[in-house]
Design a protein around this motif. Structure first.
Motif, short mmCIF file in Angstrom:
data_model
loop_
_atom_site.label_atom_id
_atom_site.label_comp_id
_atom_site.label_asym_id
_atom_site.label_seq_id
_atom_site.Cartn_x
_atom_site.Cartn_y
_atom_site.Cartn_z
N THR A 1 0.84 -1.19 0.00
CA THR A 1 0.00 0.00 0.00
C THR A 1 0.87 1.24 0.00
N GLY A 2 0.22 2.42 -0.07
CA GLY A 2 0.94 3.68 0.04
C GLY A 2 1.30 4.34 -1.27
N LEU A 3 0.78 3.86 -2.40
CA LEU A 3 1.12 4.46 -3.69
C LEU A 3 0.30 5.71 -3.98
N ASP A 4 -0.87 5.86 -3.37
CA ASP A 4 -1.79 6.95 -3.64
C ASP A 4 -2.41 6.86 -5.03
N SER A 6 -3.92 3.53 -8.05
CA SER A 6 -4.00 2.12 -8.39
C SER A 6 -3.05 1.85 -9.54
N ASP A 57 -4.66 -2.99 -6.49
CA ASP A 57 -5.54 -2.41 -5.48
C ASP A 57 -5.59 -0.89 -5.60
N SER A 58 -6.44 -0.27 -4.79
CA SER A 58 -6.70 1.17 -4.93
C SER A 58 -5.45 2.02 -4.68
N ASN A 59 -4.53 1.54 -3.82
CA ASN A 59 -3.29 2.30 -3.60
C ASN A 59 -2.07 1.39 -3.49
N GLY A 60 -2.12 0.27 -4.23
CA GLY A 60 -1.00 -0.66 -4.22
C GLY A 60 -1.36 -1.95 -4.94
N PHE A 61 -0.80 -3.06 -4.48
CA PHE A 61 -1.09 -4.35 -5.08
C PHE A 61 -0.92 -5.44 -4.04
N THR A 62 -1.49 -6.61 -4.31
CA THR A 62 -1.41 -7.75 -3.42
C THR A 62 -0.62 -8.86 -4.08
N CYS A 79 6.07 1.36 -10.13
CA CYS A 79 4.67 1.27 -10.54
C CYS A 79 4.26 2.50 -11.33
#
Length: 323
Positions: A1-4, A6, A57-62, A79
Motif C-alpha cells: 500500500t501507500g502508492l496513492d 491504483s 488495489d486502490s493504492n498498491g497491489f497484493t 509502478c
C-alpha cells in the motif's frame, strides 16, 4: 500500500538476493507474469501464476507466496498509472486494447500481430512517443525497444546487453506519430496471430525525459538536465555490447545513489566496480558519479529513460496544484 494510486504496470525485483524480474499490467490482468527467466527479465512468454501478483488495489497491489514474496527477501517495485479504463483503439491498421494516461505520457497497448510490413497501432497519448517497448506474450521473444535517439531503423533489447542493431523489420523505418506507432514483419513484434504487449512513453514536462548523454570516464561525470528530480532512471550504452540495462536504486531519497540493478540480470543490487556511487539525483536532473562503464565509459553513448515520482504538470502543460 501507500502508492496513492491504483497501479497499472508493476516491475518487481529482489534487492538482496539473486532473483528474476516479474512484470505485470492491468491490460493483461493480475497473475499474468512476464519475466522470471534465467537472465533477468528474459525472453520467456507470458505465464499465469496464481500466487504471484493477485490483484491491483486502490493504492498498491497484493502479492501471493510465489517469487516476489520470498521470506526474508527485500524487493523494489516500480509502478505506473496508465489511466482509469481500457478501450478498443482503432487508430491503427490493427485494432488494439489500449489503456492510456496522457497526463503521465504512458500507455499500455495489447494487440494480435498480422504479419504486415507496415502495421500500425494506436497508442492513445495524443502526442508523439519518444520511446516504446514491444514484447511477445505468446512466444519466447525479446523486449524490443524503440528510442528516438537511436532512430526508426534501429532497435535494442531490454533483455540483452547488446548494442543497438539496424533492422527495418522492427519499425519499418517509420517513426511514431501523435496517434500511432509502426511495427514491421519481424516475429518479435508482429508475427501473424501472436499476441503482444507494448508499453509506450511520451515526454511530459516535469515528469519524464528520454534522451542521451555521452560518458567522460571521470568521477566528475556528465550532468543531465531533466527539469525534475528523478525517482527512476533507466540507462544503457547503445554503442557497447558488453554493458547492461541499469537502474539505480533510490528508495531512501538521499544522495548519493550507490547501488543499482540490471534489467537483463538476476543479480541482487550492487555497487560499481570503481567503488563510487552510480549517480546523484538533483532537483532538476541527475549527475554521473562513477567511472565504471556501466554508466560512464569515456565516449560511450547512453540512452536513458527518466521519471519523477509524480507529474508536475497536466497533459496540457498546466502546473498541477500542490496539495
Amino acid at each position: 500500500t501507500g502508492l496513492d494510486f491504483s497501479p497499472d504496470w508493476v516491475m518487481i525485483k529482489a534487492r538482496n538476493a539473486t532473483g528474476s524480474w516479474a512484470i505485470f499490467d492491468t491490460v493483461r490482468g493480475a497473475t499474468k507474469r512476464l519475466g522470471n527467466s534465467g537472465a533477468g527479465v528474459g525472453a520467456t512468454s507470458e505465464s499465469t501464476v496464481t500466487a504471484s501478483l493477485k490483484s491491483f488495489d486502490s493504492n498498491g497491489f497484493t502479492f501471493g507466496n510465489e517469487n516476489g514474496n520470498n521470506n526474508g527477501e527485500n524487493y523494489v517495485a516500480w509502478c505506473w498509472n496508465a489511466g482509469s479504463s481500457t478501450v478498443t483503439n482503432t487508430d491503427g491498421s490493427i485494432s488494439a486494447q489500449v489503456r492510456a494516461n496522457a497526463a503521465c505520457g504512458f500507455s499500455i497497448v495489447s494487440y494480435a500481430g498480422d504479419g504486415a510490413s507496415s502495421a500500425t497501432l494506436g497508442h492513445g497519448l495524443g502526442v508523439t512517443p519518444k520511446a516504446f517497448v514491444v514484447k511477445s506474450r505468446s512466444q519466447a521473444r525479446g523486449w524490443n525497444n524503440f528510442h528516438h535517439i537511436m532512430g526508426n531503423g534501429k532497435y535494442i533489447q531490454w533483455n540483452q546487453n547488446h548494442q543497438a542493431e539496424t533492422n527495418s523489420d522492427f519499425w519499418n523505418n517509420t517513426s511514431p506519430t501523435s496517434s500511432v506507432f509502426t511495427v514491421g514483419t519481424d516475429n518479435d513484434v508482429n508475427d501473424s496471430a501472436q499476441n503482444y504487449i507494448a508499453y509506450v512513453f511520451a515526454e511530459v514536462d516535469g515528469f519524464s525525459k528520454f534522451g542521451e548523454y555521452v560518458g567522460n570516464g571521470n568521477s566528475n561525470g556528465t550532468y543531465v538536465f531533466t527539469g525534475f528530480r528523478p525517482a527512476y532512471v533507466f540507462v544503457k550504452t547503445y554503442n557497447d555490447a558488453s554493458e547492461h540495462w541499469n537502474i539505480p536504486i533510490d528508495v531512501d531519497f538521499h544522495n548519493p545513489i550507490d547501488n543499482y540493478v540490471s534489467f537483463n540480470l538476476n543479480n541482487p543490487e550492487r555497487g560499481n566496480d570503481d567503488g563510487a556511487p552510480a549517480m546523484d539525483f538533483y532537483s532538476n536532473g541527475f549527475k554521473i558519479r562513477s567511472t565504471a562503464n556501466a554508466f560512464n565509459a569515456d565516449g560511450g553513448n547512453y540512452v536513458y529513460m527518466a521519471f519523477a515520482e509524480h507529474p508536475f504538470v497536466s497533459s496540457k502543460g498546466v502546473p498541477v496544484t500542490a496539495k
